[in-house]
Scaffold this motif. Structure first.
Motif, PDB file in Angstrom:
ATOM      1  N   VAL A  92      47.542  17.196  47.556  1.00  0.00           N
ATOM      2  CA  VAL A  92      47.308  15.847  48.099  1.00  0.00           C
ATOM      3  C   VAL A  92      47.277  15.863  49.630  1.00  0.00           C
ATOM      4  O   VAL A  92      46.357  15.268  50.215  1.00  0.00           O
ATOM      5  N   PRO A  93      48.213  16.525  50.321  1.00  0.00           N
ATOM      6  CA  PRO A  93      48.103  16.534  51.788  1.00  0.00           C
ATOM      7  C   PRO A  93      46.827  17.192  52.302  1.00  0.00           C
ATOM      8  O   PRO A  93      46.210  16.685  53.245  1.00  0.00           O
ATOM      9  N   ILE A  94      46.413  18.279  51.673  1.00  0.00           N
ATOM     10  CA  ILE A  94      45.195  18.948  52.131  1.00  0.00           C
ATOM     11  C   ILE A  94      43.972  18.095  51.830  1.00  0.00           C
ATOM     12  O   ILE A  94      43.079  17.951  52.681  1.00  0.00           O
ATOM     13  N   ALA A  95      43.913  17.495  50.646  1.00  0.00           N
ATOM     14  CA  ALA A  95      42.784  16.625  50.313  1.00  0.00           C
ATOM     15  C   ALA A  95      42.729  15.427  51.252  1.00  0.00           C
ATOM     16  O   ALA A  95      41.642  15.025  51.700  1.00  0.00           O
ATOM     17  N   SER A  96      43.871  14.872  51.585  1.00  0.00           N
ATOM     18  CA  SER A  96      43.900  13.739  52.510  1.00  0.00           C
ATOM     19  C   SER A  96      43.441  14.146  53.904  1.00  0.00           C
ATOM     20  O   SER A  96      42.746  13.381  54.580  1.00  0.00           O
ATOM     21  N   MET A  97      43.812  15.323  54.334  1.00  0.00           N
ATOM     22  CA  MET A  97      43.357  15.777  55.646  1.00  0.00           C
ATOM     23  C   MET A  97      41.860  16.046  55.657  1.00  0.00           C
ATOM     24  O   MET A  97      41.187  15.797  56.661  1.00  0.00           O
ATOM     25  N   VAL A  98      41.320  16.542  54.560  1.00  0.00           N
ATOM     26  CA  VAL A  98      39.870  16.733  54.472  1.00  0.00           C
ATOM     27  C   VAL A  98      39.162  15.386  54.582  1.00  0.00           C
ATOM     28  O   VAL A  98      38.154  15.252  55.285  1.00  0.00           O
ATOM     29  N   ILE A  99      39.691  14.373  53.912  1.00  0.00           N
ATOM     30  CA  ILE A  99      39.118  13.032  53.993  1.00  0.00           C
ATOM     31  C   ILE A  99      39.236  12.501  55.425  1.00  0.00           C
ATOM     32  O   ILE A  99      38.306  11.871  55.939  1.00  0.00           O
ATOM     33  N   ALA A 100      40.363  12.755  56.077  1.00  0.00           N
ATOM     34  CA  ALA A 100      40.537  12.294  57.454  1.00  0.00           C
ATOM     35  C   ALA A 100      39.532  12.961  58.392  1.00  0.00           C
ATOM     36  O   ALA A 100      38.948  12.294  59.258  1.00  0.00           O
ATOM     37  N   VAL A 101      39.314  14.251  58.218  1.00  0.00           N
ATOM     38  CA  VAL A 101      38.343  14.956  59.063  1.00  0.00           C
ATOM     39  C   VAL A 101      36.930  14.446  58.789  1.00  0.00           C
ATOM     40  O   VAL A 101      36.145  14.214  59.716  1.00  0.00           O
ATOM     41  N   PHE A 102      36.604  14.224  57.519  1.00  0.00           N
ATOM     42  CA  PHE A 102      35.289  13.700  57.165  1.00  0.00           C
ATOM     43  C   PHE A 102      35.089  12.305  57.759  1.00  0.00           C
ATOM     44  O   PHE A 102      34.021  11.998  58.304  1.00  0.00           O
ATOM     45  N   ALA A 103      36.119  11.463  57.689  1.00  0.00           N
ATOM     46  CA  ALA A 103      36.023  10.118  58.271  1.00  0.00           C
ATOM     47  C   ALA A 103      35.888  10.199  59.789  1.00  0.00           C
ATOM     48  O   ALA A 103      35.156   9.407  60.392  1.00  0.00           O
ATOM     49  N   ALA A 104      36.579  11.147  60.415  1.00  0.00           N
ATOM     50  CA  ALA A 104      36.475  11.311  61.866  1.00  0.00           C
ATOM     51  C   ALA A 104      35.070  11.752  62.265  1.00  0.00           C
ATOM     52  O   ALA A 104      34.519  11.268  63.266  1.00  0.00           O
ATOM     53  N   VAL A 105      34.485  12.653  61.490  1.00  0.00           N
ATOM     54  CA  VAL A 105      33.116  13.105  61.774  1.00  0.00           C
ATOM     55  C   VAL A 105      32.135  11.945  61.607  1.00  0.00           C
ATOM     56  O   VAL A 105      31.254  11.735  62.454  1.00  0.00           O
ATOM     57  N   LEU A 106      32.284  11.180  60.533  1.00  0.00           N
ATOM     58  CA  LEU A 106      31.411  10.026  60.333  1.00  0.00           C
ATOM     59  C   LEU A 106      31.618   8.977  61.422  1.00  0.00           C
ATOM     60  O   LEU A 106      30.658   8.363  61.887  1.00  0.00           O
TER      61      LEU A 106
END
Length: 160
Positions: free
Chosen positions: A128-142
């Motif tokens: 869950v922490p790694i998946a959440s960080m991936v989502i955070a990075v994806f949202a930051a890129v977008l």
């Protein structure tokens, strides 16, 4: 075609919330109970685990709401607007919050791995922490992409 896609995605965003609600009602108290049974010398760990999971649900639902708002902006052809950038920023912060909260549970997974002699349990706790960080990075890129598109759009509006 675009309208059907966003309607489908809005439906999916809404439906994602129901299983998480079910997990919060039925599974989270059970996880806390198991934690208290496995660590009887720290019986209060039950409340700690439950509090972390319930605290992580709040930013999860906030992020779902922001994703729904983003889909509404897409429907209105306002995807490259300041509102979209703000929604992505909030999604990013929600994902970071979820990741940080679930990292607090990782030592508990380590203790479970020690008790059960299952070293893979630590990696389960990191999903869950790694998946959440991936989502955070994806949202930051977008977010960055939308900011750049908004800047280019404003530049083009000024030159015309």
């Amino acid at each position: 075609m675009k309208k059907a896609t966003t309607v489908f995605l809005k439906t999916v965003v809404i439906l994602i919330g129901f299983p998480i609600l079910g997990l919060c009602i039925f599974l989270v108290p059970e996880i806390g109970h198991v934690a208290a049974e496995m660590l009887p010398e720290w019986a209060y760990i039950n409340y700690f685990v439950i509090a972390i999971f319930y605290a992580a649900v709040i930013p999860f639902y906030l992020a779902l709401y922001q994703a729904y708002k983003l889909l509404l902006f897409i429907d209105k052809n306002k995807v490259f607007s300041e509102s979209s950038v703000i929604a992505l920023k909030k999604i990013k912060y929600c994902a970071i919050t979820i990741s940080c909260l679930h990292v607090l549970n990782v030592p508990l997974f380590y203790l479970f791995a020690e008790i059960d002699d299952a070293p893979g349990a630590v990696f389960v706790g990191l999903v869950v922490p790694i998946a959440s960080m991936v989502i955070a990075v994806f949202a930051a890129v977008l977010q960055r992409l939308f900011q750049e598109a908004l800047y280019i759009k404003s530049e083009n509006d000024l030159t015309v």
